[in-house]
Design a protein around this motif. Structure first.
Motif, PDB file in Angstrom:
ATOM      1  N   TYR A 199       0.913  -1.263  -0.117  1.00 30.47           N
ATOM      2  CA  TYR A 199      -0.119  -0.036   0.055  1.00 30.47           C
ATOM      3  C   TYR A 199       0.661   1.382  -0.052  1.00 30.47           C
ATOM      4  CZ  TYR A 199      -3.907  -3.275   1.002  1.00 30.47           C
ATOM      5  OH  TYR A 199      -4.826  -3.965   0.672  1.00 30.47           O
ATOM      6  N   GLY A 233       3.087   4.362  -1.032  1.00 27.38           N
ATOM      7  CA  GLY A 233       2.729   5.389  -2.243  1.00 27.38           C
ATOM      8  C   GLY A 233       1.473   5.414  -2.391  1.00 27.38           C
ATOM      9  N   PHE A 249      -0.508  -5.679   7.175  1.00 30.62           N
ATOM     10  CA  PHE A 249      -1.480  -4.582   8.250  1.00 30.62           C
ATOM     11  C   PHE A 249      -0.305  -3.593   8.616  1.00 30.62           C
ATOM     12  CE2 PHE A 249      -0.534  -8.582  10.601  1.00 30.62           C
ATOM     13  CZ  PHE A 249       0.379  -8.161  11.643  1.00 30.62           C
ATOM     14  N   SER A 250      -1.046  -2.508   9.239  1.00 30.71           N
ATOM     15  CA  SER A 250       0.008  -1.294   9.666  1.00 30.71           C
ATOM     16  C   SER A 250       0.558  -1.787  10.955  1.00 30.71           C
ATOM     17  CB  SER A 250      -1.013  -0.280  10.045  1.00 30.71           C
ATOM     18  OG  SER A 250      -0.190   0.776  10.892  1.00 30.71           O
ATOM     19  N   GLY A 251       1.929  -1.843  11.209  1.00 27.93           N
ATOM     20  CA  GLY A 251       2.458  -2.505  12.200  1.00 27.93           C
ATOM     21  C   GLY A 251       3.327  -4.036  12.041  1.00 27.93           C
ATOM     22  N   SER A 266       9.190   0.683   0.226  1.00 27.44           N
ATOM     23  CA  SER A 266       8.220   1.143   1.065  1.00 27.44           C
ATOM     24  C   SER A 266       8.360   2.792   1.131  1.00 27.44           C
ATOM     25  CB  SER A 266       8.140   0.613   2.416  1.00 27.44           C
ATOM     26  OG  SER A 266       9.403   0.991   3.273  1.00 27.44           O
ATOM     27  N   GLY A 267       7.610   3.330   1.758  1.00 28.85           N
ATOM     28  CA  GLY A 267       8.053   4.769   2.126  1.00 28.85           C
ATOM     29  C   GLY A 267       8.930   4.717   3.607  1.00 28.85           C
ATOM     30  N   ASP A 268       8.880   5.758   4.470  1.00 29.33           N
ATOM     31  CA  ASP A 268       9.811   5.900   5.519  1.00 29.33           C
ATOM     32  C   ASP A 268       9.086   4.959   6.627  1.00 29.33           C
ATOM     33  OD1 ASP A 268      11.922   7.379   4.413  1.00 29.33           O
ATOM     34  OD2 ASP A 268      10.438   9.139   4.616  1.00 29.33           O
ATOM     35  N   ILE A 316       8.120   1.912   6.839  1.00 29.13           N
ATOM     36  CA  ILE A 316       8.483   0.412   6.966  1.00 29.13           C
ATOM     37  C   ILE A 316       9.837   0.420   7.777  1.00 29.13           C
ATOM     38  CG2 ILE A 316       8.840  -1.864   6.095  1.00 29.13           C
ATOM     39  CD1 ILE A 316       5.957  -0.809   6.155  1.00 29.13           C
ATOM     40  N   GLU A 356       9.375   0.802  11.356  1.00 30.40           N
ATOM     41  CA  GLU A 356       8.710  -0.319  11.935  1.00 30.40           C
ATOM     42  C   GLU A 356       9.934  -1.371  12.180  1.00 30.40           C
ATOM     43  OE1 GLU A 356       5.083  -1.802  10.119  1.00 30.40           O
ATOM     44  OE2 GLU A 356       4.140   0.161  10.436  1.00 30.40           O
ATOM     45  N   SER A 363       5.586   7.110  -0.509  1.00 30.79           N
ATOM     46  CA  SER A 363       5.478   8.764  -1.144  1.00 30.79           C
ATOM     47  C   SER A 363       6.283   9.431  -0.212  1.00 30.79           C
ATOM     48  CB  SER A 363       3.863   9.085  -0.885  1.00 30.79           C
ATOM     49  OG  SER A 363       3.714   8.824   0.763  1.00 30.79           O
ATOM     50  N   GLY A 364       6.780   8.950   0.894  1.00 25.66           N
ATOM     51  CA  GLY A 364       7.710   9.647   1.812  1.00 25.66           C
ATOM     52  C   GLY A 364       9.022   8.821   1.865  1.00 25.66           C
ATOM     53  N   ARG A 372      -4.138  10.530   0.591  1.00 31.91           N
ATOM     54  CA  ARG A 372      -3.092   9.607   0.254  1.00 31.91           C
ATOM     55  C   ARG A 372      -2.652   9.502  -1.248  1.00 31.91           C
ATOM     56  NH1 ARG A 372       0.535   5.987   2.157  1.00 31.91           N
ATOM     57  NH2 ARG A 372      -0.012   6.585   4.223  1.00 31.91           N
ATOM     58  N   GLU A 382       4.952   8.778  11.280  1.00 36.11           N
ATOM     59  CA  GLU A 382       3.654   8.099  11.943  1.00 36.11           C
ATOM     60  C   GLU A 382       3.212   8.940  13.201  1.00 36.11           C
ATOM     61  OE1 GLU A 382       3.303   4.485  11.207  1.00 36.11           O
ATOM     62  OE2 GLU A 382       4.773   5.203   9.632  1.00 36.11           O
TER      63      GLU A 382
HETATM   64  N1  LIG Z   1      -0.923  -4.002   4.372  1.00 33.02           N
HETATM   65  C1  LIG Z   1      -1.153  -2.883   4.846  1.00 33.02           C
HETATM   66  N2  LIG Z   1      -2.197  -2.199   5.000  1.00 33.02           N
HETATM   67  C2  LIG Z   1      -2.533  -0.717   5.784  1.00 33.02           C
HETATM   68  N3  LIG Z   1      -1.514  -0.101   6.269  1.00 33.02           N
HETATM   69  C3  LIG Z   1      -0.188  -0.807   6.024  1.00 33.02           C
HETATM   70  C4  LIG Z   1      -0.046  -2.015   5.255  1.00 33.02           C
HETATM   71  N4  LIG Z   1       1.421  -2.275   5.106  1.00 33.02           N
HETATM   72  C5  LIG Z   1       1.812  -1.217   5.822  1.00 33.02           C
HETATM   73  N5  LIG Z   1       0.982  -0.384   6.103  1.00 33.02           N
HETATM   74  C6  LIG Z   1       1.197   1.073   6.780  1.00 33.02           C
HETATM   75  O1  LIG Z   1       1.264   1.918   5.910  1.00 33.02           O
HETATM   76  C7  LIG Z   1       2.097   2.923   6.526  1.00 33.02           C
HETATM   77  C8  LIG Z   1       2.851   3.908   5.448  1.00 33.02           C
HETATM   78  O2  LIG Z   1       3.845   3.144   4.978  1.00 33.02           O
HETATM   79  P1  LIG Z   1       4.910   3.732   3.976  1.00 33.02           P
HETATM   80  O3  LIG Z   1       5.713   4.597   4.685  1.00 33.02           O
HETATM   81  O4  LIG Z   1       5.732   2.505   3.480  1.00 33.02           O
HETATM   82  O5  LIG Z   1       4.219   4.411   2.891  1.00 33.02           O
HETATM   83  P2  LIG Z   1       4.347   5.794   2.431  1.00 33.02           P
HETATM   84  O6  LIG Z   1       3.515   5.726   1.240  1.00 33.02           O
HETATM   85  O7  LIG Z   1       5.613   6.591   2.245  1.00 33.02           O
HETATM   86  O8  LIG Z   1       3.212   6.406   3.576  1.00 33.02           O
HETATM   87  P3  LIG Z   1       3.747   7.795   4.134  1.00 33.02           P
HETATM   88  O9  LIG Z   1       3.713   8.846   3.291  1.00 33.02           O
HETATM   89  O10 LIG Z   1       2.476   7.872   5.210  1.00 33.02           O
HETATM   90  O11 LIG Z   1       5.092   7.355   5.089  1.00 33.02           O
HETATM   91  C9  LIG Z   1       2.791   2.630   7.596  1.00 33.02           C
HETATM   92  O12 LIG Z   1       2.492   3.039   8.707  1.00 33.02           O
HETATM   93  C10 LIG Z   1       2.531   1.179   7.867  1.00 33.02           C
HETATM   94  O13 LIG Z   1       2.406   0.526   8.991  1.00 33.02           O
END
Ligand SMILES: Nc1ncnc2c1ncn2[C@@H]1O[C@H](COP(=O)(O)OP(=O)(O)OP(=O)(O)O)[C@@H](O)[C@H]1O
Length: 653
Positions: free
Chosen positions: A279, A281, A311-313, A334-336, A338, A341, A368-369, A435, A620
């Motif tokens: 999920y 970006g 899932f988140s976490g 991922s973004g920042d 993971i 975590e 995205s981040g 998002r 977060e």
């Molecule tokens: N399968 C999932 N379902 C829902 N949330 C998830 C899943 N996997 C990871 N997440 C959560 O998604 C959030 C954002 O993850 P990530 O940093 O990789 O993406 P991002 O697009 O850069 O988002 P952000 O801009 O918020 O940092 C994290 O808090 C993570 O716990």
């Protein structure tokens, strides 16, 4: 199938098996092409090419059989002929510099699409494939391969043959340079190899039609180079066959030398667990990883296991349960969120000392981040970040440890990037609902909050390391080159120095807090003036220079100087003043503005005085409670391109 199409197919399959290779030598900065492919072989290829319209090109690097999931590498097969390869090698030469420069600005727009000139099938001489781009090399054991139509040269004058040979079929499928089957071959002397090649040559003379050429010499150094080739905005793995001449080395000796130079200061064949947030970006993290990153990792002979967050976490539990003996690297596609975590999952383990000693945590920017990648790999482009991953130096970086009443007794939380309160925190957390906008959602949020001139009252207590802007500059200059060998940006070389210091081991002592939350605020911390803290617009503390692709929020941040950056703005600042401050974020010059406070600090405590806002830590959402943070120096191993954060040019600001 009719006869003509059969013939055509046969002909094309023969053509595909042909290999034409340039002569090359090793130089300090890379592999230098010294001579064009043999002109006769090119002519014959050209003439055959003109007879076939449907299969008009002879591929130099169509052999991707050992690249798992190579389909995406083959997608430009049509472009993969000798003409394009020649042009691209020349382009690589230009781009060794171009990449460095564009990386500096951390834009993903590279100038890789230079106009290629057709060189009529000849490799441009004097071009260099930089070691920084070479992913793999292997010796081609021609005695084991029968797919090649080519000519052999021998340097031994006593072995020169006079007579006529039209073409010699040699199999060039090759074996792994480090494969056991090849080792005995490598151990033979060069004379033996040459003898063998000459005998082979005689036994493979095609039915008499050509000329013995006493100029032809036998070379035993046919090496297949896999390198990262620029293609549009990315780099992709490609192969190239070269006859490499060296006065001292032959066969696998050359391969070993190339690999040593190409992986100087870093580890080859990483064992990587890639954690993908599907999920991340705009929801395309998996596709980004599989198309842009995975082929490069495999081409570099890394071992790759994949895990998907459900899932988140989830990445916390994955890191907590991980068999740390199976891997040396965790790459977060991922973004920042993971990497945050993963670091916290490892921190919760009973064997956390071993975990932080064994594992290197890095990011492949698929969210995205992607601040970690921009700061550490100097790019938010997934393919260039992958190249950086395989080429980078393992370095220890400082981590920040956060404590709040609701969780610190169980276990504090680690933060590798930043903590923020006020405008930025709200923009980060409260824009989750948009998002789908990707990174733009954050900028929209900031603009919205700034225009409203929102204020976020709080109390802030600080343990300073460098309080004034002058002190910060002095600190930066003192620590900037701390222990790091010089980087040769011109040659795209990883390091000029041969000796890269071992990454030191940590112990349980490194996790110990100097300022436990429960012990209250130490006497030597300073309370910030309430005229400032009652009117906070932005409160931002962090350890990495970039907080987003084009946002150089902490230009003075250093990987392991034992302190974090603190930047504060006043919410009462007029919009007409805030706009230039925000517009300067890409250059990092905002910190020069008189309205912006900038210090380097060892620890702080922030106590919010309002209820309807948030803390954001590494992107977060954190509880709205008093937050105390201190630096845990050099806790975590990561991969830094050239052993340092992306150049921010803070010293010239
Ligand atoms: N399968 C999932 N379902 C829902 N949330 C998830 C899943 N996997 C990871 N997440 C959560 O998604 C959030 C954002 O993850 P990530 O940093 O990789 O993406 P991002 O697009 O850069 O988002 P952000 O801009 O918020 O940092 C994290 O808090 C993570 O716990």
């Amino acid at each position: 199938m009719d006869f003509s199409s059969k013939t055509l197919k046969k002909k094309s399959s023969k053509l595909r098996k042909e290999r034409i290779y340039s002569k090359a030598i090793l130089i300090d900065t890379g592999i230098l092409i010294t001579a064009q492919p043999d002109s006769d072989s090119l002519k014959s290829t050209d003439s055959r090419r003109s007879h076939s319209h449907t299969h008009s090109r002879t591929s130099l690097s169509d052999n991707h059989e050992d690249l798992i999931n190579s389909s995406n590498l083959d997608d430009d097969d049509d472009n993969d002929d000798i003409f394009e390869t020649a042009s691209l090698i020349s382009c690589v030469t230009c781009l060794s510099d171009t990449f460095s420069k564009t990386s500096n600005t951390t834009t993903t727009t590279t100038t890789t699409d230079l106009p290629y000139t057709s060189l009529k099938g000849k490799f441009p001489t004097n071009t260099v494939i930089p070691y920084g781009r070479i992913l793999h090399a292997k010796f081609i054991d021609r005695n084991r391969d029968s797919n090649m139509v080519g000519k052999i040269r021998t340097k031994s004058s006593s072995r020169k043959l006079r007579g006529s040979i039209a073409s010699i079929d040699l199999n060039l499928s090759g074996v792994e340079s480090n494969g056991s089957s090849n080792e005995s071959f490598a151990r033979r002397s060069s004379i033996e190899l040459k003898d063998y090649a000459v005998n082979r040559r005689l036994s493979n003379v095609s039915i008499g039609h050509s000329i013995f050429d006493d100029d032809y010499e036998s070379s035993t150094n046919l090496i297949e180079i896999t390198f990262a080739k620029p293609r549009r905005h990315d780099v992709v793995a490609k192969k190239l066959l070269l006859d490499i001449d060296d006065s001292l080395l032959v066969g696998n000796g050359i391969v070993q030398e190339i690999l040593e130079r190409s992986y100087r200061g870093t580890k080859r064949k990483r064992k990587i667990l890639v954690i993908i947030n599907p999920y991340g970006g705009k929801g395309n993290a998996k596709k980004l990883f599989m198309t842009k990153c995975y082929p490069l990792l495999i081409a570099s002979r890394c071992t790759v296991d994949l895990a998907y967050t459900k899932f988140s976490g989830h990445a916390i539990t994955l890191a907590e349960a991980l068999d740390i003996n199976k891997y040396d690297t965790i790459a977060c596609a991922s973004g920042d969120g993971i990497p945050y975590e993963v670091i916290n999952g490892l921190y919760r383990r009973k064997d956390r000392v071993e975990a932080f000693n064994k594992l290197t945590i890095t990011q492949l920017p698929c969210g995205s981040g992607n601040a970690m990648s921009v700061s550490c790999h100097w790019t938010d482009n997934p393919s260039y970040a992958t190249l950086s991953l395989v080429k980078s130096t393992e370095t220890r970086i400082d981590i920040m440890c956060c404590s709040q009443p609701s969780y610190y007794n169980e276990h504090p939380r680690l933060s590798f990037l930043s903590q923020t309160y006020g405008v930025i925190a709200e923009s980060d957390i409260n824009t989750e609902f948009i998002r789908w906008l990707g990174a733009a959602r954050f900028e929209i949020g900031v603009a919205f909050n700034i225009l409203q001139r929102k204020k976020y009252p709080c109390d802030i207590y600080v343990k300073y390391a460098a309080k004034t802007k002058n002190d910060v500059k002095t600190h930066y200059m003192n620590y900037k080159n701390n222990g790091l060998p010089p980087f040769d940006i011109e040659t795209d070389n990883i390091y000029c120095a041969d000796d890269i210091p071992e990454v030191e081991m940590i112990s349980e002592e490194n996790f110990k807090l100097r300022y436990p939350f429960s012990e209250g605020i130490p006497d030597d911390w300073e309370k910030l003036d309430s005229s400032v803290t009652d009117n906070i617009g932005i409160f931002y503390t962090g350890k990495m220079p970039y907080i987003a692709a084009d946002t150089k929020f902490f230009p003075a941040a250093l990987p392991s100087d034992g302190v974090m950056e603190m930047v504060i703005t006043d919410g009462r600042t007029a919009v007409s003043r805030m706009v230039p401050i925000l517009l300067a974020l890409d250059k990092g010059t905002h910190i020069q503005q008189p309205e912006v406070l900038h210090s380097k600090i060892l620890a702080y405590k922030i106590v919010p005085k309002i209820k309807n806002t948030v803390f954001a830590v590494d992107g977060e959402k954190f509880p709205l409670e008093p937050l105390q943070v201190e630096v845990l120096p050099r806790l975590c191993k990561t991969l830094l391109r050239n052993g340092r954060f992306v150049e921010t040019e803070f010293d010239t600001i």
